[in-house]
Design a protein around this motif. Structure first.
Motif, PDB file in Angstrom:
ATOM      1  N   GLU A 240       0.860  -1.180   0.000  1.00 14.84           N
ATOM      2  CA  GLU A 240       0.000   0.000   0.000  1.00 14.84           C
ATOM      3  C   GLU A 240       0.897   1.231   0.000  1.00 14.84           C
ATOM      4  O   GLU A 240       1.674   1.425   0.927  1.00 14.84           O
ATOM      5  N   ALA A 241       0.800   2.048  -1.045  1.00 16.87           N
ATOM      6  CA  ALA A 241       1.543   3.306  -1.089  1.00 16.87           C
ATOM      7  C   ALA A 241       0.570   4.426  -0.756  1.00 16.87           C
ATOM      8  O   ALA A 241      -0.386   4.681  -1.492  1.00 16.87           O
ATOM      9  N   THR A 242       0.786   5.079   0.358  1.00 19.47           N
ATOM     10  CA  THR A 242      -0.195   6.046   0.867  1.00 19.47           C
ATOM     11  C   THR A 242      -0.158   7.384   0.150  1.00 19.47           C
ATOM     12  O   THR A 242      -1.100   8.162   0.253  1.00 19.47           O
ATOM     13  N   GLY A 243       0.939   7.679  -0.560  1.00 14.83           N
ATOM     14  CA  GLY A 243       1.148   9.037  -1.042  1.00 14.83           C
ATOM     15  C   GLY A 243       1.643   9.908   0.096  1.00 14.83           C
ATOM     16  O   GLY A 243       1.856   9.443   1.229  1.00 14.83           O
ATOM     17  N   LEU A 244       1.847  11.173  -0.180  1.00 11.23           N
ATOM     18  CA  LEU A 244       2.353  12.095   0.837  1.00 11.23           C
ATOM     19  C   LEU A 244       1.325  12.283   1.948  1.00 11.23           C
ATOM     20  O   LEU A 244       0.144  12.541   1.687  1.00 11.23           O
ATOM     21  N   LEU A 245       1.782  12.153   3.185  1.00 11.50           N
ATOM     22  CA  LEU A 245       0.931  12.368   4.352  1.00 11.50           C
ATOM     23  C   LEU A 245       1.523  13.467   5.217  1.00 11.50           C
ATOM     24  O   LEU A 245       2.731  13.714   5.190  1.00 11.50           O
ATOM     25  N   SER A 246       0.681  14.112   5.997  1.00 13.92           N
ATOM     26  CA  SER A 246       1.184  15.074   6.968  1.00 13.92           C
ATOM     27  C   SER A 246       1.979  14.325   8.029  1.00 13.92           C
ATOM     28  O   SER A 246       1.891  13.097   8.159  1.00 13.92           O
ATOM     29  N   HIS A 247       2.754  15.081   8.812  1.00 18.06           N
ATOM     30  CA  HIS A 247       3.574  14.433   9.838  1.00 18.06           C
ATOM     31  C   HIS A 247       2.702  13.722  10.861  1.00 18.06           C
ATOM     32  O   HIS A 247       3.005  12.591  11.280  1.00 18.06           O
ATOM     33  N   SER A 248       1.596  14.328  11.270  1.00 14.86           N
ATOM     34  CA  SER A 248       0.721  13.697  12.263  1.00 14.86           C
ATOM     35  C   SER A 248       0.093  12.426  11.701  1.00 14.86           C
ATOM     36  O   SER A 248      -0.048  11.423  12.419  1.00 14.86           O
ATOM     37  N   GLU A 249      -0.276  12.444  10.433  1.00 14.03           N
ATOM     38  CA  GLU A 249      -0.827  11.239   9.805  1.00 14.03           C
ATOM     39  C   GLU A 249       0.231  10.144   9.700  1.00 14.03           C
ATOM     40  O   GLU A 249      -0.066   8.961   9.881  1.00 14.03           O
ATOM     41  N   THR A 250       1.468  10.552   9.398  1.00 13.27           N
ATOM     42  CA  THR A 250       2.564   9.583   9.318  1.00 13.27           C
ATOM     43  C   THR A 250       2.794   8.902  10.658  1.00 13.27           C
ATOM     44  O   THR A 250       2.947   7.675  10.736  1.00 13.27           O
ATOM     45  N   ILE A 251       2.826   9.686  11.721  1.00  8.56           N
ATOM     46  CA  ILE A 251       3.027   9.124  13.060  1.00  8.56           C
ATOM     47  C   ILE A 251       1.889   8.178  13.409  1.00  8.56           C
ATOM     48  O   ILE A 251       2.096   7.107  14.006  1.00  8.56           O
ATOM     49  N   SER A 252       0.663   8.516  13.017  1.00  6.76           N
ATOM     50  CA  SER A 252      -0.489   7.665  13.291  1.00  6.76           C
ATOM     51  C   SER A 252      -0.355   6.313  12.595  1.00  6.76           C
ATOM     52  O   SER A 252      -0.611   5.257  13.200  1.00  6.76           O
ATOM     53  N   ARG A 253       0.074   6.331  11.327  1.00  2.59           N
ATOM     54  CA  ARG A 253       0.270   5.077  10.608  1.00  2.59           C
ATOM     55  C   ARG A 253       1.425   4.275  11.208  1.00  2.59           C
ATOM     56  O   ARG A 253       1.369   3.056  11.319  1.00  2.59           O
ATOM     57  N   MET A 254       2.480   4.973  11.609  1.00  2.00           N
ATOM     58  CA  MET A 254       3.640   4.301  12.191  1.00  2.00           C
ATOM     59  C   MET A 254       3.263   3.615  13.506  1.00  2.00           C
ATOM     60  O   MET A 254       3.724   2.504  13.796  1.00  2.00           O
ATOM     61  N   LYS A 255       2.431   4.263  14.307  1.00  2.00           N
ATOM     62  CA  LYS A 255       2.002   3.702  15.592  1.00  2.00           C
ATOM     63  C   LYS A 255       1.354   2.333  15.430  1.00  2.00           C
ATOM     64  O   LYS A 255       1.541   1.444  16.262  1.00  2.00           O
ATOM     65  N   ASN A 256       0.598   2.165  14.357  1.00  2.00           N
ATOM     66  CA  ASN A 256      -0.204   0.958  14.194  1.00  2.00           C
ATOM     67  C   ASN A 256       0.510  -0.160  13.439  1.00  2.00           C
ATOM     68  O   ASN A 256      -0.055  -1.238  13.246  1.00  2.00           O
TER      69      ASN A 256
END
Length: 371
Positions: A240-256
């Protein structure tokens, strides 16, 4: 008291350099007037004014140093010279190899101190040998200019010393307290499908071909590439390639995610890796300078060489006892907490800037600070 005026110049204002300047600028905003000049292109679409503290000036440059690609670099140099004349900074700090090279030659006879942080020298990027030698030669010639190289890690510092003996280093830092506080809410999804995540630009340096190869060998595992579209390098069905995400969105994906992977050909000192470690992720990364500086194999993460090694290590993590993984997670968090805080990084940079501006050799040059 008149605040010090600091101008940051970068060609690449995305990914790690974006997070680096965001953290540093916000930490220094109360004590200095911060200005960030960056190349205005499609990759800067995620630049968010709200990320930055009030008073920080963001300056998109329509024609900058990257115009060397269409042989119009002189126009970019002229634009930056005009910018410096208008802003009258006390300190100029260049970021990325392209800005570092052109910037050092653009600001000839500039009255204020100039610094340069490569964030990974371009000649380490795994390009054909002839091209890497050209990059190395360009660094060597540009190092003749009066500019201090500030490496972002110890291994980058050792390389920088080969160009200038007066090079120094400041370790990259992240908002450790904020991220470490999130580890309590991180839930393992190991009871379901394993999720392997990376945060990278889809460029040669980040080795998307290797990431794709690993994914193809593990069709039962979910792979996530945060930072770009699939393009033609990420073709495996389970990516899954998410495309560019904001930093907060990136951290959210990384958490999970269960496992953080970094397949880079080279790194200066990856902020995404530090963030993943602070979040208690099991980190499986390429055995290259920069990564080796942070990861001790089997202690706070894993170092790998080649697709087969990555696949073996990820399978090992999937099957490992939870107590073993928990120890690695704790060690990773402790590594970041002890060494890689953005507060420590900002304090060091500010002291370097103050010393440079206050150096007797610089008296009578540029704007004087009224302490």
């Amino acid at each position: 008291m008149t605040k010090m005026r600091i101008l940051y110049v970068t060609e690449a204002f995305d990914g790690g350099i974006y997070r680096f300047l965001l953290g540093l600028a916000n930490q220094l905003a109360d004590r200095a007037q911060i200005m960030i000049a960056y190349e205005d292109n499609c990759r800067t679409s995620m630049v968010c004014r709200e990320d930055f503290a009030p008073g920080i000036e963001l300056i998109p440059m329509e024609q900058g140093f990257s115009s060397h690609r269409n042989l119009n670099c002189l126009a970019g140099i002229r634009k930056y010279r005009e910018l410096v004349l208008r802003l009258k900074p006390d300190v100029i700090h260049l970021h990325s190899s392209i800005a570092g090279m052109w910037g050092r030659w653009s600001f000839l006879n500039n009255p204020c101190p100039v610094f340069y942080t490569p964030h990974g020298f371009a000649f380490l990027n795994g390009s054909p040998r002839w091209k890497m030698e050209i990059y190395r030669w360009m660094e060597r010639i540009s190092a003749l200019r009066p500019c201090t190289i500030i490496a972002c890690g110890k291994q980058e510092y050792q390389i920088a010393r080969g160009f200038r003996k007066d090079s120094i280093y400041v370790l990259n830092g992240i908002p450790t307290e904020e991220l470490l506080g999130l580890t309590e809410s991180v839930q393992s999804s190991r009871t379901g499908k394993t999720e392997v995540l990376t945060v990278s630009r889809n460029v040669w340096q980040k080795n998307p071909a290797l990431f794709n190869n690993i994914a193809e060998q593990m069709p039962d595992v979910a792979f996530v590439w945060v930072g770009d579209d699939k393009k033609n390098t990420l073709t495996a069905d389970n990516i899954e390639a998410t495309g560019l995400l904001s930093h907060s969105e990136t951290i959210s994906r990384m958490k999970n995610a269960d496992i953080f992977v970094l397949t880079s050909v080279f790194e200066g000192l990856s902020l995404a890796l530090l963030e993943a470690m602070a979040l208690g992720k099991i980190c499986v990364v390429s055995d290259v300078p920069g990564n080796r500086e942070v990861i001790t194999n089997g202690v706070n993460g894993y170092l790998c060489s080649g697709a087969d090694d990555f696949v073996r290590t990820i399978r090992m993590v999937e099957q490992a006892d939870e107590a073993v993984l928990e120890k690695i997670r704790r060690n990773a968090c402790q590594t970041v907490a002890d060494t890689y805080s953005v507060e420590k990084m900002a304090e060091r940079y500010y002291s370097i800037y103050l010393e440079a501006v206050g150096n007797p050799k610089n008296h009578g040059k540029g704007r004087q600070l009224n302490e």
